[in-house]
Structures are given as structure tokens and as C-alpha cells.
Design a protein around this motif. Sequence first.
Motif, PDB file in Angstrom:
ATOM      1  N   GLU A   1      -8.841 -19.256 -16.780  1.00  0.00           N
ATOM      2  CA  GLU A   1      -9.964 -19.173 -17.723  1.00  0.00           C
ATOM      3  C   GLU A   1     -11.189 -18.525 -17.083  1.00  0.00           C
ATOM      4  N   LEU A   2     -11.526 -18.958 -15.878  1.00  0.00           N
ATOM      5  CA  LEU A   2     -12.735 -18.452 -15.235  1.00  0.00           C
ATOM      6  C   LEU A   2     -12.621 -16.967 -14.921  1.00  0.00           C
TER       7      LEU A   2
ATOM      8  N   SER B   1     -10.623 -14.801 -16.379  1.00  0.00           N
ATOM      9  CA  SER B   1     -10.537 -14.071 -17.641  1.00  0.00           C
ATOM     10  C   SER B   1     -11.901 -13.927 -18.302  1.00  0.00           C
ATOM     11  N   THR B   2     -12.743 -14.934 -18.136  1.00  0.00           N
ATOM     12  CA  THR B   2     -14.050 -14.937 -18.805  1.00  0.00           C
ATOM     13  C   THR B   2     -15.104 -14.163 -18.030  1.00  0.00           C
ATOM     14  N   PHE B   3     -15.147 -14.346 -16.720  1.00  0.00           N
ATOM     15  CA  PHE B   3     -16.278 -13.830 -15.948  1.00  0.00           C
ATOM     16  C   PHE B   3     -15.970 -12.605 -15.086  1.00  0.00           C
TER      17      PHE B   3
ATOM     18  N   PRO C   1     -13.470  -8.979 -17.830  1.00  0.00           N
ATOM     19  CA  PRO C   1     -14.007  -8.118 -18.888  1.00  0.00           C
ATOM     20  C   PRO C   1     -14.558  -6.774 -18.433  1.00  0.00           C
TER      21      PRO C   1
ATOM     22  N   SER D   1      -5.572 -16.047 -21.330  1.00  0.00           N
ATOM     23  CA  SER D   1      -6.509 -16.846 -20.544  1.00  0.00           C
ATOM     24  C   SER D   1      -6.001 -18.272 -20.485  1.00  0.00           C
TER      25      SER D   1
ATOM     26  N   SER E   1     -10.561 -27.858 -19.509  1.00  0.00           N
ATOM     27  CA  SER E   1     -11.028 -26.478 -19.618  1.00  0.00           C
ATOM     28  C   SER E   1     -12.123 -26.219 -18.587  1.00  0.00           C
TER      29      SER E   1
ATOM     30  N   ILE F   1     -13.981 -23.636 -18.553  1.00  0.00           N
ATOM     31  CA  ILE F   1     -15.129 -23.086 -19.267  1.00  0.00           C
ATOM     32  C   ILE F   1     -16.012 -24.216 -19.787  1.00  0.00           C
TER      33      ILE F   1
ATOM     34  N   GLU G   1     -19.955 -25.146 -18.725  1.00  0.00           N
ATOM     35  CA  GLU G   1     -21.037 -25.333 -19.690  1.00  0.00           C
ATOM     36  C   GLU G   1     -21.705 -26.696 -19.505  1.00  0.00           C
TER      37      GLU G   1
END
Length: 301
Positions: free
Chosen positions: A110-111, A113-115, A118, A137, A230, A232, A236
Motif C-alpha cells: 500500500e505504501l 503504491s501510494t507514495f 505514481p 495495491s 491498512s 494507509i 493517516e
Amino acid sequence: MHICMDWKSITFDWNRARAFLVTAEEGSLAAAARSMGMTQPTLGRQVAALESEIGFDLFTRRGRGLELTPNGIKLLEHVRLMGDAANQFSLSASGKSDVIEGDVSITASELLSTFMLPPMIKALRELEPGIEIEIYSTNEQRDLNRREADIAIRSVRPTQPELIAKRLCSVRGHLYAAKSYLQQLGYPPSIAELNKANFIDTEKPGRLMTLLNSQGFSLTRQNFPVISNSHIVQWELVKQGMAITATVEEIGDNEPLVERVVISNLPLITIDLWIVTHNELRTNPRIRRVFDFMVSEFAGD
């Protein structure tokens, strides 16, 4: 190896040969059908018809994927040459050259794929607009042998002989917390003071507690009042000032709402990242292009 067959008795059908070629490159009928824009049963009938014509099997089934038989491997060399010639003819006729098109699936945490992925994917699409990317992800490991993804970014080097792996880089992890939470804690100057803080992990007890306690902490389940599977969501929650967690420098240092929890100058952990694909897919032009591009991007070339 020599393949004996009576070529005079075979009526050559390029559509069947192409069905065989694409299936061999994609590793499964489902992926090949998507690539060719046809249904899986139609593609399967074309491959079966070719096998019937030449009198031997081209594939054996392995999990959800297909594996070439020895005869299939031998025949593939010739069909691939035919495919290259057909592609060059098509490109010359249309005025294009060196065009690579098709789908490529990438799996990463996840991390990542997100940060991290991209901007790399954006750069890749600008260079290769014909390649369409699908990102899975997930923190679960997808099975490349079963073609659940074409390329994986992993933190552990695979041991399966069927997989090709290349080390991308090393990333260093630290503890991070929101500035507001560190102010609330009075910027703890020692591990003993941090033992009173709240942390976030994926489960109780989790790997983070085990890791920290191995480095001199004395944390218990009570230090983890909030958990989430998660990463993500965890991040948060950290940004909201709920607790402390661990992440890599490339993510933590670029978030203005958080700071490193500095007890020493040493990183909490160092992790090697690996890019992985199946050895059969490494010969697929678009898989190879994405694989090599990702290696270059992580190296900062």
C-alpha cells in the motif's frame, strides 16, 4: 531436440500460431485473451486446433497458468520469429516503429503504491503510451507463478527458481509521529519515556512491538490502543496525532505534519527492495520494458 512432423499435411493458419505465441508470452489463456481482445474459449479453441494439427501438446497446466512443454519451447522459437516479422511488416505499413503496447500488472505494498509508484508510472506512461498499467495495491503477496501479477515490488528476495529478481535499492525506516503528538508527549528524550506513548500496528501483538522491544523498548499491548491492517489508515491516524508508527524515509520525511522520533541517529531498520517477475515473462517485450524502466527509476537514473 528434434520435432518430427509432416509439414505438407498441415494447412498453416497464422491466427492459430499467433494464439499460441501470445499465450506463451502471457502465461495463461485469460491474459492472452485480454491481450488479443477475444474471449478465452475462442482463444483456447485456436490453441487446441493447432495442437491437433501438429500432433503434440504445446502446454501443460500449472496452477492458474500454463507452462510450455519441451516441444512447445522448441516451436516457440520459430513462431516468435514469424511474429517479429509480422510486427515489423505492420509497423512499416502504418509508419510506426518500436511501438510496445498492451497491459502490464504491478503489485506492491500500500505504501509503495501510494507514495512512490505514481510519479514513476506517470513517467512511464509519457514514454510508453501504448502500455496500460494495472496496479494491485496490497500488503499480501500475489503469486507470480500463477500470473496473479506480471511484476512485483517486494521487500524480500524470492527463492523460487522460476522467478527473476533484481535488487532495486535499500530503504531506511524510522519512527514518526505528528508534531502535535510529540508536543503533547513533551518530545520524549529517551526510550524509557517513549514506553509511555501510544503506537499503531496491524495487530496485537504485532511485528512493530516485537521489533521495538528487540531494540530496548518495553512495550505491551496497552501501548497499541488502535490497530489497522491498512498502512494507509495507520499513516493517516499518525498524521492526526493519535500515535507513533514506523515508515521509510521517502514517505515520512516528505510529510510536513510529522517528524522523526529521534532517539539516536541510527535508522530503526534497513530494508532491501526487489523487483520480481516470472522468467517466462521476462522475454515479453512490454514486461521487459516496464521491468527495466522501474529498475532505472528506483536507481535514480
